[in-house]
Design an enzyme around this catalytic site. Structure first.
Site, short mmCIF file in Angstrom:
data_model
loop_
_atom_site.label_atom_id
_atom_site.label_comp_id
_atom_site.label_asym_id
_atom_site.label_seq_id
_atom_site.Cartn_x
_atom_site.Cartn_y
_atom_site.Cartn_z
N ARG A 59 0.82 -1.22 0.00
CA ARG A 59 0.00 0.00 0.00
C ARG A 59 0.85 1.27 0.00
O ARG A 59 0.39 2.34 -0.38
CB ARG A 59 -0.97 -0.02 1.18
CG ARG A 59 -2.14 0.90 0.95
CD ARG A 59 -3.16 0.99 2.11
NE ARG A 59 -3.35 -0.21 2.86
CZ ARG A 59 -3.11 -0.30 4.18
NH1 ARG A 59 -2.68 0.73 4.86
NH2 ARG A 59 -3.33 -1.43 4.80
N TYR A 112 -15.67 21.19 -11.44
CA TYR A 112 -16.08 19.87 -11.96
C TYR A 112 -17.24 19.33 -11.11
O TYR A 112 -17.15 19.31 -9.87
CB TYR A 112 -14.86 18.97 -11.86
CG TYR A 112 -14.98 17.56 -12.37
CD1 TYR A 112 -15.23 17.31 -13.71
CD2 TYR A 112 -14.78 16.49 -11.50
CE1 TYR A 112 -15.31 16.00 -14.16
CE2 TYR A 112 -14.85 15.19 -11.96
CZ TYR A 112 -15.12 14.95 -13.29
OH TYR A 112 -15.19 13.67 -13.74
N ASP A 184 -7.21 22.17 -8.89
CA ASP A 184 -7.40 21.11 -9.89
C ASP A 184 -6.74 21.62 -11.17
O ASP A 184 -7.25 22.51 -11.85
CB ASP A 184 -8.90 20.84 -10.10
CG ASP A 184 -9.14 19.68 -11.07
OD1 ASP A 184 -8.27 19.43 -11.94
OD2 ASP A 184 -10.21 19.04 -10.98
N LYS A 209 -6.64 11.91 -17.83
CA LYS A 209 -6.80 12.74 -19.03
C LYS A 209 -5.50 12.75 -19.83
O LYS A 209 -5.16 11.76 -20.45
CB LYS A 209 -7.26 14.14 -18.61
CG LYS A 209 -8.48 14.14 -17.67
CD LYS A 209 -9.76 13.78 -18.38
CE LYS A 209 -10.90 13.41 -17.45
NZ LYS A 209 -11.35 14.41 -16.51
C1 LIG Z 1 -12.09 14.16 -15.33
C2 LIG Z 1 -11.81 15.21 -14.34
C3 LIG Z 1 -11.69 14.89 -13.00
C4 LIG Z 1 -11.91 13.50 -12.46
O1 LIG Z 1 -10.99 12.59 -12.94
P1 LIG Z 1 -11.39 11.01 -12.98
O2 LIG Z 1 -10.09 10.35 -13.21
O3 LIG Z 1 -12.38 10.87 -14.08
O4 LIG Z 1 -11.98 10.69 -11.65
C5 LIG Z 1 -11.38 15.91 -12.13
N1 LIG Z 1 -11.22 17.18 -12.55
C6 LIG Z 1 -11.34 17.53 -13.83
C7 LIG Z 1 -11.14 18.93 -14.24
C8 LIG Z 1 -11.64 16.55 -14.77
O5 LIG Z 1 -11.79 16.90 -16.04
#
Ligand SMILES: *Cc1c(COP(=O)(O)O)cnc(C)c1O
Length: 399
Positions: A59, A112, A184, A209
């Site tokens: 972990r 988001y 973020d 992403k």
């Molecule tokens: C897609 C996304 C997330 C979440 O990511 P996941 O891997 O799908 O949980 C968070 N913030 C933004 C800006 C995103 O586009």
């Protein structure tokens, strides 16, 4: 900003320390729960260095994880990186690492949607109150800070409506009041902005992403500065956050081509956006590199490049007309997420319902696109045919 040549070299080199790779090019997949020790002394040594690159227990990670963590920390410019099974998990764990019952959170209104839902469904139940603020509030944030405010959360640009925030100003004011600033940073990826130079304490990537880049892995990262790294690391560990080494392997592999992919996404998207701007149906572009995007001046100041994700607002149209536009595309696919090599399109309705500090004009439809690595001329032809379908639906209603 690191110049392009240095950055390209860095993307190829980060995390490839021989202590993780043993000399192969890509850090191998170490699958592990138990790590065995020959002596009590070895075990004590591992325990002492478990946050410092020694294997201790699955972990806590393996060299596969350590190599990727080192790579993301270096690119983001922070002291350490925790890994999570999704971007959403990175966001929730980062918030839970710095908030307790009775605390107050300042959250950007363009955030988001699952982040907003986490605040209303989970944090509210823990007696943590959230106040939403206008992404373009700037100095006005001062008036919203209370004695119990602990965290300022930013997302710049917002991933649907694309407002770019004045991150340095917001972080400076937050720090005057002792707040932790969490960003973020998914849109910038780890290469198109310098979050820690702007005063961010914790920078989050939905690595799902652009880092992964191939739409086949879910993974999240949160990178912290020296001051907040131990707390983020230990609380994320206590929350039981781990990632599969196979997924981490793919993320590390994706990272190596991040620079060239991003440059091509940017180029293709600018071409498509410039064409969209000439279309009579389009009211305005919400692409940070265009003046019509709220906060464009902060994009110019704080980002080194754009990418494939942007939105555009139509002058008019209803759900039926927008459906005709986005359905039956040849190259654009409909689906959530973004940052893969393929183009995506979404007609997004109901934005007004996920706003509380600002108003969204629901009379004008918004379409979000992710421009992939296809030839942009094919994408333009696809959109052009979409507009014909859109106009046909609207014309039939007038008759
Ligand atoms: C897609 C996304 C997330 C979440 O990511 P996941 O891997 O799908 O949980 C968070 N913030 C933004 C800006 C995103 O586009």
């Amino acid at each position: 900003m690191t110049d392009k040549h240095q950055l390209a070299t860095q993307i190829v080199s980060v995390g490839r320390d021989k202590k993780w790779t043993k000399g192969v090019i890509n850090p191998p997949v170490f699958r592990a729960s138990t790590i065995v020790f020959d002596t009590m002394e070895d075990m004590r040594h591992a325990a002492k260095n478990k946050t410092n690159g020694e294997m201790f227990y699955g972990r806590r990670g393996t060299p596969t994880h350590f190599a990727f963590q080192a790579a993301v920390s270096e690119l983001e410019g922070g002291a350490g990186t925790a890994l999570y099974p999704s971007g959403a998990a990175a966001i929730s764990a980062a918030l839970l690492s710095f908030l307790q019952a009775g605390d107050h959170l300042l959250m950007v209104d363009s955030v988001y949607e699952p982040t907003r839902d986490f605040c209303s469904h989970i944090l509210a139940g823990f007696n943590i109150e959230t106040t939403y603020y206008d992404p373009l509030i700037g100095e006005g944030i001062r008036a919203l800070i209370r004695p119990n405010t602990k965290v300022l959360f930013l997302e710049s640009p917002g991933s649907i409506t694309m407002e770019v925030q004045d991150v340095p100003t917001l972080c400076r004011i937050a720090h005057e009041h002792g707040l932790v600033t969490i960003l973020d940073n998914t849109w910038a990826s780890p290469i198109n902005s310098k979050p820690f130079e702007m005063g961010v304490d914790v920078s989050i990537q939905a690595a799902t992403k652009y880092i992964v880049g191939h739409s086949d892995v879910m993974i999240g990262t949160a990178t912290a500065n020296e001051q907040y790294w131990p707390q983020l690391r230990e609380r994320s560990y206590l929350l039981g956050q781990t990632t599969s080494p196979d997924d981490v392997y793919l993320a590390t592999r994706g990272l190596r081509t991040l620079g060239v992919r991003m440059a091509q996404h940017e180029k293709n998207a600018l071409k498509v956006a410039n064409w969209l701007q000439t279309r009579p149906e389009v009211d305005h572009l919400r692409h940070p590199a265009f003046e019509t995007c709220p906060g464009h001046e902060f994009f110019k100041r704080d980002f080194s490049a754009s990418n494939g994700l942007f939105s555009f607002v139509l002058k008019q149209g209803d759900q039926e007309a927008v459906t005709a536009l986005v359905e039956n595309m040849q190259h654009f696919k409909m689906g959530f997420s973004w940052g893969g090599y393929e183009s995506l399109i979404l007609g997004i309705f109901g934005i007004e319902r996920i706003r509380s500090a600002t108003k969204w004009d629901a009379s004008k439809p918004l379409i979000r696109v992710h421009i992939g690595l296809e030839d942009p001329e094919d994408l333009i032809a696809d959109l052009s045919a979409g507009f014909e379908r859109f106009n046909a639906v609207l014309a039939a209603k007038v008759k």
